[in-house]
Structure formats: structure tokens, C-alpha cells
Write an enzyme that holds these catalytic residues in place. Sequence first.
Site, short mmCIF file in Angstrom:
data_model
loop_
_atom_site.label_atom_id
_atom_site.label_comp_id
_atom_site.label_asym_id
_atom_site.label_seq_id
_atom_site.Cartn_x
_atom_site.Cartn_y
_atom_site.Cartn_z
N LYS A 1 -23.96 -54.15 50.53
CA LYS A 1 -23.92 -52.78 51.06
C LYS A 1 -24.27 -52.80 52.54
O LYS A 1 -25.22 -53.48 52.95
CB LYS A 1 -24.91 -51.90 50.30
N ARG B 1 -19.81 -51.61 36.05
CA ARG B 1 -18.78 -51.66 35.00
C ARG B 1 -18.74 -53.01 34.32
O ARG B 1 -18.34 -53.12 33.16
CB ARG B 1 -17.42 -51.28 35.61
N1 BES Z 1 -24.66 -48.26 42.21
C1 BES Z 1 -23.49 -48.05 42.97
C2 BES Z 1 -23.04 -46.59 42.97
C3 BES Z 1 -23.96 -45.59 43.60
C4 BES Z 1 -23.78 -45.21 44.91
C5 BES Z 1 -24.95 -44.98 42.86
C6 BES Z 1 -24.59 -44.25 45.47
C7 BES Z 1 -25.78 -44.02 43.44
C8 BES Z 1 -25.59 -43.65 44.75
C9 BES Z 1 -22.33 -48.88 42.41
O1 BES Z 1 -22.68 -50.10 41.85
C10 BES Z 1 -21.40 -49.19 43.54
O2 BES Z 1 -21.80 -49.90 44.42
N2 BES Z 1 -20.19 -48.65 43.47
C11 BES Z 1 -19.21 -48.87 44.47
C12 BES Z 1 -17.90 -49.17 43.78
C13 BES Z 1 -16.81 -49.62 44.70
C14 BES Z 1 -17.12 -51.01 45.24
C15 BES Z 1 -15.51 -49.64 43.94
C16 BES Z 1 -19.10 -47.61 45.31
O3 BES Z 1 -19.20 -46.52 44.75
O4 BES Z 1 -18.95 -47.72 46.52
MN MN Z 2 -22.72 -51.66 43.30
#
Ligand code: BES
Ligand code: MN
Length: 502
Positions: free
Chosen positions: A271, A346
Site C-alpha cells: 500500500k 478473497r
Molecule cells: N483490506 C483492503 C480493503 C480495505 C481498504 C479495507 C480500505 C478497509 C479500508 C483489501 O485487502 C485491499 O487491499 N483491497 C484492494 C483490492 C484491489 C487490489 C483489487 C483495494 O480495495 O484497493
Molecule cells: Mn489488501
Amino acid sequence: MTDASHAVSSVSVSTARSVPEGATAVGYAVAASGSVPRQLGVSRSTLTDNGFHAKPGQTLAVPSNDGLLVAVGIGDADEADAGVLRRAAAAFTRAASSHDHLATNLADATSLDPTEAAQAVTEAALLASYRYVGLKGDDDVASNLTELTLLAASKRSKQVGAGIERGRTIAGAAALARELANTPPTYLNAADIARRAVDLGPDAGLEVEVFDRDDLEQMGCGGMLGVNRGSTEPPRMVKLTYTPDGADGDVAHLAMVGKGIMYDSGGISIKGNDAFHQVMKMDMSGAGAVLSAMSALRALDCPTKVTAWLMCTDNMPSGSALKLGDVLTMRNGKTVEIHNTDAEGRLVLADGLSLAVEEGVDAIVDIATLTGAALTALGPEVACLLGTNQNWIDAVSAASERVGEPTWQLPLETERYRKLLDSVVADMRNIGGPYAGTITASIFLSEFTGDVPYAHLDIAGPMKVDSDEGIYAKGATGFGTRLLIDLACSFSAPEPAPSRLA
Ligand code: BES
Ligand code: MN
Ligand code: ZN
């Protein structure tokens, strides 16, 4: 780890006909029309002149010689439901937050069933008083509330007492979910949450089985193992089983699966934003909600058999981490090509969903902080709801409305968007394109639920609040705990039905 669910459950709640000696703050329900309770000692016009219009959740402190007197709005008395009482009770608790013994007639002020009313008032007052104390040196942050008296006519005291017990149990469970999600990641890793589950088991009437890395390898849980590869901390899968007393073979059987990413750095697809990293200790909020809900079922005499899986691991980058282009083989045999290691939720859920199908359950619900796209779609207060069977989705939606944890259905659109997951080398890839991220994540998950009615809750939005508000305190909300409890307690096997929005 501190235990603020204990703080909530250590508040003593009782019912009485009149204000007890020790109560220093008293809240009286005021409806938008009709008489003003004489105990407030003020007229309607005085209240109105002071800007108090008895809106649900509005409060006004009324001058008094002894203690604090609060007018608490409930709107139209005939329309006041559990949601209105929760708002009103939370507002009163906040207005009286410097006091330790509160009394209120809110549970006896509407035509609502006394048990339901007392449950709502207890639940909201206790949750509004929740504070995460964490690792702070001073204990000023803890709530002052030690005693709550629900004023009610004596002929209703038995029903009110029953509501108080249910409210206490449910608030304690939601507070536990907040506590788990607020806890810093080093203080709650996968092994820690598994230990918490084992400790909760006996009192909660749960059978608790913990699966470590070797077990997961034997079981072919490629999603769990893949996500865990970059972490120095081992994974844990926790299986919880609640069997109602005297259950025969015919009892309805529900499965719950919770995303338990103890910390989500994104992995190799790290991130890029500190603010996101900052809250990713809460990426286990789904598992926290499931564990907390399970912990309450026996006390609530839930008639449903419930089997739950907590899928717990960090998602970290390192020399051993999952690479892009790697292919994982999941528990159900399907292969997944990794296009982004930050789409890890997922992957762990897939193994849990596959195991739920093998268990032969009547329906599956999962809960996960799964996609930022869910936050983009519905904002921070409403969870996304998707699934494969409309009857089952409707049941989840109804539970959501009853408990006041809002959800809204999105279409699954498998026929249109499944192709976005197509992979050249595997059965599917783990991300879709730039759009409809919540939907493509849900389609991915539905590849692991076979023909079993399936509903998915994406709680990335409501997992936290940024300021104190109503029943919530800044930080983790415990969202989903009360919904899952209601869903389990009201469960019957859904009739077959394709999703209206499949
Ligand atoms: N845990 C995150 C999603 C999330 C984001 C939860 C903000 C709470 C607040 C999840 O694992 C993630 O990183 N999702 C990605 C998916 C993408 C790479 C397809 C996202 O939402 O950016
Ligand atoms: Mn994630
Ligand atoms: Zn995540």
C-alpha cells in the site's frame, strides 16, 4: 491485552419503578407531540424555546437542583421503533457521560414490546459508553458508567429484565469486536486471536478447533498459505461450532466466514499510503465480528446450528512473499493467478468458503473488510451486500435493518463481469479491472460457494468511525456483530432462488 468488553459487561443494569437514590442523571423520553413528562418540570414551550423539538436522539439538559435531568427526544411516539430507542439511549448516555449512575424511562415510553425496548436501550447505552482504553497510562479515558436503571411499571419488570439480559449480551459481544479491531497488530496476531477463541469457547458453549500451518498444508488451503508466505508470524484458521441444546439432525445449519487479516500491508503490492496502513490492523474486523457473534449465541438461546471459520494471517512483503504471476491452488481445487497481492482477503476467504460448502450447511454468510471500492460505492456508514440467492440476501438485509447496521445490495452481475477474472494460466485471476471492484471480488468469492445460498458483506466502509457518534466511539465499530447475531437467531434454510441481480 486490555479487555473493554469487560468494561461494558461490568456495568450493572437493572429495572425499577422509580428513580433510585444513587442515580445522578435521569433521562426522560419526550415525544414530538403530547404531554411532556412532569418530572422534567418544564413546559413544551420552554423546551421549544430552547431549540428542543424532540427529534429522535436530540437531548436537552433541564435545570434541576439535584443531579442532571435530561429531556430525550423520541420523535413521533407511535413510530418509535428499536432504532429510535437506540439513538435516544445513546444520546442520553453521551449527554450524561460524566455521571456513573444513570436512570431512564426510555424502555417504558413507547408502545414497543417491553423486552425489545429494554434490549435496544441497554444495548445502545452500553455501546455508547464503550471507550478503547488500549495502552494509555491514565485511566481517565475509561467510561464512568457503572450503573444503569431502566424505569418501568412493575407489571412489565419481568419482560424488561429479559430485554436487559439480551441487551447486555449483545453489547458485550459488539464491544469485544471493537476491542479486537482496535488492538495494535503486534498485540493481536493470528495465534493471539486463536487463543482468544479457545479461551472464549467453554463459557460460550462453542467447540473450538485451531488449524496451524501444517494443518492448512495437509488440507490444501492454498489461499491461506499463499497470503501468509511473506509473514514471519504463522497463520491460524479457527473453526467454531455452536450446537443448540437438544438439537436433532434436522436443525437448520448456518455457516459464517470472517476475513482475519491481522495486518494488511498489501504484500509485494504494498500500500502506498500511510493513512491506509494506519487502519489495516482492523483488517480482521470480519473475523472479529464472527468470533464475537458466536460468543453470544448460547446466552441468547440461539436455535440454529452455526459453524464458523476465522481465516487469520498477516499480509506482509518479504523475500518469501507471494509474487505476482504466482498461481495458488485453493482448497476446492480451483487455481488462482495472483495479479495483485493486496487482493488477499478473497484468497483466505476462498478456503473458508470451500470448507463451509463441504460441511453441508444450508447457507453461508461471509463478512470482510474486502475492498476500498465498497467505501467508494456506499461511503463509510453502509456495508455492501451481494450474493447468489435472493431469499438469503433478503434475510441478511432484514437482519441488517432490525439491528440498525445498514447494508445495501449491489448486483453480482456474474454473466457480465465474470470474464474480468479470466486468466491465461489459471482458472481465474485474483483481481478484475479498474471498475466495480466490490462486484468482481464478490464474483471471485462465489466461485467457492457451489450451490449453497451465499451472501457476502463488505464492511470496508463501516469498520470504523473517525469521531464519537451515537453508539460508536472513534475507532473500530464492531459492525456486523449484531447483524450476525440477529441473522443466526432468526435463521431458517433459504428456499432456492437465483439472485435477482445475479
Ligand atoms: N483490506 C483492503 C480493503 C480495505 C481498504 C479495507 C480500505 C478497509 C479500508 C483489501 O485487502 C485491499 O487491499 N483491497 C484492494 C483490492 C484491489 C487490489 C483489487 C483495494 O480495495 O484497493
Ligand atoms: Mn489488501
Ligand atoms: Zn485486506
